[in-house]
Design a protein around this motif. Structure first.
Motif, mmCIF file in Angstrom:
data_model
loop_
_atom_site.group_PDB
_atom_site.id
_atom_site.type_symbol
_atom_site.label_atom_id
_atom_site.label_comp_id
_atom_site.label_asym_id
_atom_site.label_seq_id
_atom_site.Cartn_x
_atom_site.Cartn_y
_atom_site.Cartn_z
ATOM 1 N N THR A 34 38.508 -45.918 -17.782
ATOM 2 C CA THR A 34 39.843 -46.130 -17.237
ATOM 3 C C THR A 34 39.771 -46.261 -15.723
ATOM 4 O OG1 THR A 34 40.771 -44.790 -19.018
ATOM 5 C CG2 THR A 34 42.173 -45.168 -17.106
ATOM 6 N N GLU A 35 40.457 -47.270 -15.193
ATOM 7 C CA GLU A 35 40.469 -47.468 -13.748
ATOM 8 C C GLU A 35 41.851 -47.158 -13.189
ATOM 9 O OE1 GLU A 35 38.959 -51.400 -12.898
ATOM 10 O OE2 GLU A 35 36.900 -50.714 -13.205
ATOM 11 N N VAL A 36 41.866 -46.517 -12.016
ATOM 12 C CA VAL A 36 43.104 -46.219 -11.306
ATOM 13 C C VAL A 36 42.964 -46.730 -9.881
ATOM 14 C CG1 VAL A 36 43.765 -44.238 -12.713
ATOM 15 C CG2 VAL A 36 42.321 -43.898 -10.735
ATOM 16 N N VAL A 49 39.081 -46.850 -8.557
ATOM 17 C CA VAL A 49 38.058 -45.921 -9.025
ATOM 18 C C VAL A 49 38.244 -45.749 -10.528
ATOM 19 C CG1 VAL A 49 37.954 -44.672 -6.818
ATOM 20 C CG2 VAL A 49 39.442 -43.831 -8.627
ATOM 21 N N ASN A 50 37.172 -45.304 -11.195
ATOM 22 C CA ASN A 50 37.348 -44.976 -12.602
ATOM 23 C C ASN A 50 37.878 -43.553 -12.686
ATOM 24 O OD1 ASN A 50 35.117 -43.276 -12.343
ATOM 25 N ND2 ASN A 50 33.761 -44.560 -13.551
ATOM 26 N N GLU A 54 34.538 -42.603 -9.577
ATOM 27 C CA GLU A 54 33.510 -43.527 -9.082
ATOM 28 C C GLU A 54 34.185 -44.789 -8.549
ATOM 29 O OE1 GLU A 54 30.102 -46.351 -11.077
ATOM 30 O OE2 GLU A 54 30.453 -44.393 -11.972
ATOM 31 N N LEU A 55 33.890 -45.140 -7.303
ATOM 32 C CA LEU A 55 34.474 -46.329 -6.681
ATOM 33 C C LEU A 55 34.009 -47.574 -7.415
ATOM 34 C CD1 LEU A 55 36.203 -47.408 -4.322
ATOM 35 C CD2 LEU A 55 34.107 -47.549 -2.979
ATOM 36 N N ARG A 56 34.980 -48.376 -7.906
ATOM 37 C CA ARG A 56 34.667 -49.570 -8.674
ATOM 38 C C ARG A 56 35.043 -50.855 -7.957
ATOM 39 N NH1 ARG A 56 31.113 -48.742 -12.052
ATOM 40 N NH2 ARG A 56 31.885 -50.333 -13.425
ATOM 41 N N GLY A 57 35.978 -50.767 -7.003
ATOM 42 C CA GLY A 57 36.384 -51.980 -6.313
ATOM 43 C C GLY A 57 37.144 -51.654 -5.047
ATOM 44 N N LEU A 58 37.143 -52.615 -4.129
ATOM 45 C CA LEU A 58 37.830 -52.461 -2.857
ATOM 46 C C LEU A 58 38.348 -53.830 -2.442
ATOM 47 C CD1 LEU A 58 38.429 -50.430 -0.540
ATOM 48 C CD2 LEU A 58 36.297 -51.179 0.506
ATOM 49 N N ALA A 84 43.052 -43.144 -4.340
ATOM 50 C CA ALA A 84 42.558 -43.493 -5.676
ATOM 51 C C ALA A 84 41.923 -42.276 -6.345
ATOM 52 C CB ALA A 84 41.560 -44.646 -5.588
ATOM 53 N N ASN A 85 41.161 -41.502 -5.585
ATOM 54 C CA ASN A 85 40.533 -40.303 -6.152
ATOM 55 C C ASN A 85 41.568 -39.258 -6.543
ATOM 56 O OD1 ASN A 85 37.754 -40.848 -6.370
ATOM 57 N ND2 ASN A 85 37.506 -40.619 -4.170
ATOM 58 N N GLU A 86 42.635 -39.136 -5.774
ATOM 59 C CA GLU A 86 43.711 -38.220 -6.152
ATOM 60 C C GLU A 86 44.335 -38.651 -7.477
ATOM 61 O OE1 GLU A 86 46.453 -37.952 -2.853
ATOM 62 O OE2 GLU A 86 44.909 -37.126 -1.543
ATOM 63 N N ASN A 87 44.524 -39.961 -7.631
ATOM 64 C CA ASN A 87 45.066 -40.479 -8.892
ATOM 65 C C ASN A 87 44.097 -40.220 -10.044
ATOM 66 O OD1 ASN A 87 47.404 -41.349 -7.629
ATOM 67 N ND2 ASN A 87 46.632 -43.411 -7.275
#
Length: 111
Positions: A34-36, A49-50, A54-58, A84-87
């Motif tokens: 799942t990505e947020v 991030v997933n 884990e950072l997946r895109g910027l 994103a990490n908070e989400n």
């Protein structure tokens, strides 16, 4: 407390623990898929991030790029990744919180 004062059925307890562990593993796998997203600067910088963080895109809007002010851009990137990490952490709590609570009372399990 066991109804009737008897001993707990160890086989049943082990089966429940095993099922909870399987449910937890499934939830963790789902989180990894799942990505947020988080954003900063009114959407000028977006980080994906997933569910594990884990950072997946910027994505950086060209309007955010000023060669004379790379410090602000760096701040926006950091803020977007943090958002994103908070989400992702909120998602983890939703998915794993109830499972971890169920496992928390069982001795020998790492929760």
């Amino acid at each position: 407390m066991i109804p009737g004062g008897g001993q707990p059925n160890m086989q049943q307890l082990l089966q429940q623990a095993q099922k909870m562990q399987q449910d937890l593993a499934r939830a963790q796998e789902e989180l990894a898929r799942t990505e947020v997203e988080g954003q900063a600067g009114g959407g000028l910088v977006k980080a994906t991030v997933n569910g594990s963080g884990e950072l997946r895109g910027l994505v950086i809007d060209p309007k955010a790029v000023d060669p004379e002010d790379t410090e602000t851009l760096a701040d926006l990137v950091v803020a977007a990744v943090q958002a994103a990490n908070e989400n992702a952490q909120q998602l983890q709590q939703q998915k794993l919180g109830p499972l971890a609570q169920g496992l928390g009372g069982m001795p020998g399990l790492p929760f």
